[in-house]
Write a protein that holds these residues in place. Structure first.
Motif, PDB file in Angstrom:
ATOM      1  N   UNK A   1       0.762  -1.285  -0.092  1.00 17.31           N
ATOM      2  CA  UNK A   1       0.118  -0.126   0.141  1.00 17.31           C
ATOM      3  C   UNK A   1       0.715   1.152   0.172  1.00 17.31           C
ATOM      4  N   UNK A   2       1.523   1.249   0.316  1.00 12.35           N
ATOM      5  CA  UNK A   2       2.812   2.576   0.836  1.00 12.35           C
ATOM      6  C   UNK A   2       3.405   3.078  -0.223  1.00 12.35           C
ATOM      7  N   UNK A   3       3.652   1.805  -1.000  1.00 13.84           N
ATOM      8  CA  UNK A   3       4.222   1.981  -1.913  1.00 13.84           C
ATOM      9  C   UNK A   3       3.748   2.076  -3.241  1.00 13.84           C
ATOM     10  N   UNK A   4       2.282   2.000  -3.237  1.00 18.43           N
ATOM     11  CA  UNK A   4       1.581   3.271  -4.086  1.00 18.43           C
ATOM     12  C   UNK A   4       1.335   4.522  -4.918  1.00 18.43           C
TER      13      UNK A   4
ATOM     14  N   UNK B   1       6.120  18.589   0.148  1.00 19.70           N
ATOM     15  CA  UNK B   1       5.297  17.335   0.758  1.00 19.70           C
ATOM     16  C   UNK B   1       5.232  17.718   2.442  1.00 19.70           C
ATOM     17  N   UNK B   2       6.761  17.505   2.905  1.00 22.84           N
ATOM     18  CA  UNK B   2       6.658  17.195   4.532  1.00 22.84           C
ATOM     19  C   UNK B   2       6.076  18.491   5.003  1.00 22.84           C
ATOM     20  N   UNK B   3       6.454  19.429   4.940  1.00 24.15           N
ATOM     21  CA  UNK B   3       6.006  20.845   5.140  1.00 24.15           C
ATOM     22  C   UNK B   3       5.580  21.657   4.284  1.00 24.15           C
ATOM     23  N   UNK B   4       5.171  21.117   3.508  1.00 21.54           N
ATOM     24  CA  UNK B   4       3.444  22.479   2.491  1.00 21.54           C
ATOM     25  C   UNK B   4       4.511  23.012   2.040  1.00 21.54           C
TER      26      UNK B   4
ATOM     27  N   UNK C   1      -0.903  21.972   1.971  1.00 22.28           N
ATOM     28  CA  UNK C   1      -0.691  21.227   2.710  1.00 22.28           C
ATOM     29  C   UNK C   1       0.238  20.670   3.430  1.00 22.28           C
ATOM     30  N   UNK C   2       1.168  21.213   4.656  1.00 21.19           N
ATOM     31  CA  UNK C   2       1.819  20.145   4.643  1.00 21.19           C
ATOM     32  C   UNK C   2       0.958  18.827   5.589  1.00 21.19           C
ATOM     33  N   UNK C   3       2.616  17.196   4.775  1.00 20.91           N
ATOM     34  CA  UNK C   3       1.369  16.457   4.351  1.00 20.91           C
ATOM     35  C   UNK C   3       3.003  15.373   6.008  1.00 20.91           C
ATOM     36  N   UNK C   4       3.664  16.000   6.590  1.00 26.99           N
ATOM     37  CA  UNK C   4       4.939  15.276   6.810  1.00 26.99           C
ATOM     38  C   UNK C   4       4.051  14.200   8.323  1.00 26.99           C
ATOM     39  N   UNK C   5       2.845  15.155   8.954  1.00 35.36           N
ATOM     40  CA  UNK C   5       2.005  14.241  10.098  1.00 35.36           C
ATOM     41  C   UNK C   5       1.097  13.493   9.815  1.00 35.36           C
ATOM     42  N   UNK C   6       1.337  13.353   8.313  1.00 39.25           N
ATOM     43  CA  UNK C   6       0.174  12.796   7.551  1.00 39.25           C
ATOM     44  C   UNK C   6       0.665  11.250   7.277  1.00 39.25           C
ATOM     45  N   UNK C   7       1.947  11.132   6.502  1.00 39.23           N
ATOM     46  CA  UNK C   7       2.281  10.048   5.467  1.00 39.23           C
ATOM     47  C   UNK C   7       3.488   9.712   6.149  1.00 39.23           C
ATOM     48  N   UNK C   8       3.438   8.364   5.895  1.00 36.08           N
ATOM     49  CA  UNK C   8       4.426   7.833   6.233  1.00 36.08           C
ATOM     50  C   UNK C   8       6.186   8.230   5.031  1.00 36.08           C
TER      51      UNK C   8
ATOM     52  N   UNK D   1       7.577   6.257   3.602  1.00 37.00           N
ATOM     53  CA  UNK D   1       8.100   5.262   2.602  1.00 37.00           C
ATOM     54  C   UNK D   1       5.951   5.529   1.688  1.00 37.00           C
ATOM     55  N   UNK D   2       5.972   5.706   2.406  1.00 36.65           N
ATOM     56  CA  UNK D   2       4.588   7.285   1.003  1.00 36.65           C
ATOM     57  C   UNK D   2       4.693   7.990   0.519  1.00 36.65           C
ATOM     58  N   UNK D   3       5.707   9.401   1.419  1.00 37.52           N
ATOM     59  CA  UNK D   3       6.245   9.900   0.802  1.00 37.52           C
ATOM     60  C   UNK D   3       7.384   9.251  -0.323  1.00 37.52           C
ATOM     61  N   UNK D   4       7.929   8.708  -0.127  1.00 37.25           N
ATOM     62  CA  UNK D   4       9.226   7.991  -1.088  1.00 37.25           C
ATOM     63  C   UNK D   4       7.925   7.866  -2.453  1.00 37.25           C
ATOM     64  N   UNK D   5       7.198   7.240  -1.751  1.00 40.49           N
ATOM     65  CA  UNK D   5       6.612   6.336  -3.142  1.00 40.49           C
ATOM     66  C   UNK D   5       5.687   8.061  -3.954  1.00 40.49           C
ATOM     67  N   UNK D   6       5.380   8.936  -3.040  1.00 39.41           N
ATOM     68  CA  UNK D   6       5.012  10.312  -4.259  1.00 39.41           C
ATOM     69  C   UNK D   6       6.044  10.903  -4.767  1.00 39.41           C
ATOM     70  N   UNK D   7       7.008  10.760  -4.199  1.00 36.00           N
ATOM     71  CA  UNK D   7       8.498  11.701  -4.477  1.00 36.00           C
ATOM     72  C   UNK D   7       8.760  11.387  -5.901  1.00 36.00           C
TER      73      UNK D   7
END
Length: 125
Positions: free
Chosen positions: A26-29, A82-85, A96-103, A105-111
């Motif tokens: 899931x995280x890799x998607x 992605x992390x800090x907005x 928005x910042x997503x650093x407290x929402x995404x793991x 691995x999820x951030x790397x998948x988005x990149x």
């Protein structure tokens, strides 16, 4: 005959271990994550034309398919936004910042998914 306690413990074990076996997939998607977190503004194809972007929208969300522009940005730059907005890169606070929402691995998948959209690798550093 299985008693209720044993059945409950088995169910609890399945629920507890489920993310261990499915979390990595899931995280890799990145595409699914993009569709859930980003497409409202950046559009389903990443062209900056999401359904939230109306005539009175105060900014133009980044078009991730513009290879020349995306080549100017490093993976670290993308990760930081992605992390800090948006404000971390002198961009709009509408991002928005997503650093407290995404793991991580999820951030790397988005990149990785954004790099697929632009068909580029970006600058190093």
């Amino acid at each position: 005959r299985i008693n209720m306690t044993r059945l409950f413990l088995i169910a609890l074990l399945i629920v507890a271990l489920g993310p261990v076996f499915t979390g990595a997939a899931q995280a890799a998607d990145g595409k699914a994550l993009f569709g859930f977190y980003c497409a409202q503004c950046h559009g389903t194809e990443g062209e900056g034309d999401g359904p939230n972007v109306t005539g009175d929208f105060p900014v133009d969300p980044r078009n991730f398919t513009e290879t020349a522009e995306m080549e100017k940005i490093s993976d670290a730059d993308i990760r930081n936004v992605i992390i800090d907005g948006g404000p971390i890169a002198d961009k709009s606070p509408m991002m928005p910042p997503w650093g407290k929402t995404l793991t991580d691995a999820e951030i790397e998948a988005l990149v990785g998914y954004l790099r697929q959209l632009c068909n580029c690798t970006g600058k190093t550093g």
